[in-house]
Design a protein around this motif. Sequence first.
Motif, PDB file in Angstrom:
ATOM      1  N   ARG A 181      39.147  46.915  31.376  1.00  0.00           N
ATOM      2  CA  ARG A 181      38.678  45.916  30.434  1.00  0.00           C
ATOM      3  C   ARG A 181      39.433  44.624  30.680  1.00  0.00           C
ATOM      4  NH1 ARG A 181      39.893  47.086  24.235  1.00  0.00           N
ATOM      5  NH2 ARG A 181      39.736  44.810  24.153  1.00  0.00           N
ATOM      6  N   GLN A 182      38.737  43.526  30.475  1.00  0.00           N
ATOM      7  CA  GLN A 182      39.333  42.209  30.661  1.00  0.00           C
ATOM      8  C   GLN A 182      39.119  41.403  29.392  1.00  0.00           C
ATOM      9  OE1 GLN A 182      37.573  39.572  33.601  1.00  0.00           O
ATOM     10  NE2 GLN A 182      39.510  38.530  33.924  1.00  0.00           N
ATOM     11  N   ASP A 183      40.202  41.160  28.677  1.00  0.00           N
ATOM     12  CA  ASP A 183      40.150  40.349  27.467  1.00  0.00           C
ATOM     13  C   ASP A 183      40.270  38.878  27.843  1.00  0.00           C
ATOM     14  OD1 ASP A 183      42.119  42.877  25.828  1.00  0.00           O
ATOM     15  OD2 ASP A 183      39.949  42.689  25.986  1.00  0.00           O
ATOM     16  N   LYS A 194      48.530  52.789  39.751  1.00  0.00           N
ATOM     17  CA  LYS A 194      47.299  52.031  39.731  1.00  0.00           C
ATOM     18  C   LYS A 194      47.572  50.534  39.822  1.00  0.00           C
ATOM     19  CE  LYS A 194      47.320  55.137  37.228  1.00  0.00           C
ATOM     20  NZ  LYS A 194      48.121  56.381  37.289  1.00  0.00           N
ATOM     21  N   LEU A 195      46.513  49.767  39.974  1.00  0.00           N
ATOM     22  CA  LEU A 195      46.643  48.311  40.040  1.00  0.00           C
ATOM     23  C   LEU A 195      47.155  47.738  38.723  1.00  0.00           C
ATOM     24  CD1 LEU A 195      43.431  47.029  41.875  1.00  0.00           C
ATOM     25  CD2 LEU A 195      45.786  46.713  42.606  1.00  0.00           C
ATOM     26  N   GLY A 233      44.268  55.816  31.544  1.00  0.00           N
ATOM     27  CA  GLY A 233      44.979  54.674  32.083  1.00  0.00           C
ATOM     28  C   GLY A 233      45.892  54.075  31.033  1.00  0.00           C
ATOM     29  N   GLU A 234      45.991  52.766  31.043  1.00  0.00           N
ATOM     30  CA  GLU A 234      46.923  52.059  30.167  1.00  0.00           C
ATOM     31  C   GLU A 234      46.411  51.939  28.729  1.00  0.00           C
ATOM     32  OE1 GLU A 234      47.707  48.169  31.666  1.00  0.00           O
ATOM     33  OE2 GLU A 234      49.078  47.614  30.044  1.00  0.00           O
ATOM     34  N   VAL A 235      45.083  51.787  28.553  1.00  0.00           N
ATOM     35  CA  VAL A 235      44.518  51.518  27.227  1.00  0.00           C
ATOM     36  C   VAL A 235      43.334  52.440  26.934  1.00  0.00           C
ATOM     37  CG1 VAL A 235      45.335  49.146  27.005  1.00  0.00           C
ATOM     38  CG2 VAL A 235      43.221  49.604  28.267  1.00  0.00           C
ATOM     39  N   LYS A 241      42.938  45.511  32.563  1.00  0.00           N
ATOM     40  CA  LYS A 241      43.766  46.644  32.161  1.00  0.00           C
ATOM     41  C   LYS A 241      42.967  47.937  32.346  1.00  0.00           C
ATOM     42  CE  LYS A 241      46.821  44.210  29.002  1.00  0.00           C
ATOM     43  NZ  LYS A 241      47.452  44.175  27.650  1.00  0.00           N
ATOM     44  N   LEU A 242      43.632  48.943  32.879  1.00  0.00           N
ATOM     45  CA  LEU A 242      42.969  50.196  33.205  1.00  0.00           C
ATOM     46  C   LEU A 242      42.751  51.042  31.961  1.00  0.00           C
ATOM     47  CD1 LEU A 242      41.941  51.990  35.561  1.00  0.00           C
ATOM     48  CD2 LEU A 242      44.232  52.987  35.621  1.00  0.00           C
ATOM     49  N   ILE A 243      41.511  51.496  31.767  1.00  0.00           N
ATOM     50  CA  ILE A 243      41.179  52.330  30.612  1.00  0.00           C
ATOM     51  C   ILE A 243      41.248  53.813  31.008  1.00  0.00           C
ATOM     52  CG2 ILE A 243      39.460  52.832  28.835  1.00  0.00           C
ATOM     53  CD1 ILE A 243      38.207  50.099  29.464  1.00  0.00           C
TER      54      ILE A 243
END
Lengths: 113, 113
Positions: free
Chosen positions: A36-38, B100-101, A58-60, A44-46
Amino acid sequence: NAGVTQTPKFRILKIGQSMTLQCTQDMNHNYMYWYRQDPGMGLKLIYYSVGAGITDKGEVPNGYNVSRSTTEDFPLRLELAAPSQTSVYFCASSPQRNSYEQYFGPGTRLTVT
Amino acid sequence: AQTVTQSQPEMSVQEAETVTLSCTYDTSESDYYLFWYKQPPSRQMILVIRQEAYKQQNATENRFSVNFQKAAKSFSLKISDSQLGDAAMYFCAYRSATEKLVFGKGMKLTVNP
């Protein structure tokens, strides 16, 4: 090759609604990713997947679910949409874990009101 | 956790001139990869250039080159002979061998005719 395709391109959801963002790749890549890109931010990796039947957070990841029943498809499910999920969503794929490049889809712009 | 910092949110350059975009990163890893991605208004993420940390030679792709300073953890992108089509958001990204990236927040480049 179409590469990585995403549908829909745009969507407006009401708070509490659910939807599935579709992602398909025709490159026979094992690795697939959802980002996702805010506004004003990087990606950011979901969730990601290393092959059919295997997914990982992932991260979020909160508020999202994924499945990977085939190599080609990697849908992202939003349950009980919230305004905080307003974002642009990108799907990507790569042929292997340490591949230099991830191939990105064109993105889905989602607004939750 | 690794972080990527792009301290300049916006830059502008005259057509045919040279511009340098800066990026710093923080990591304790010794083996990793660095990338510059371009995101034009179409939102498509396009890989511009990549650098392997174990290589001392700076990567070059046509008009794009990097200045990789491993000790300083710096990874800048130089665009020579800027063209109108270079106008876009540019993202610096980091990936270790096992992770990851991770993206920076991005920088908007404007090219003036």
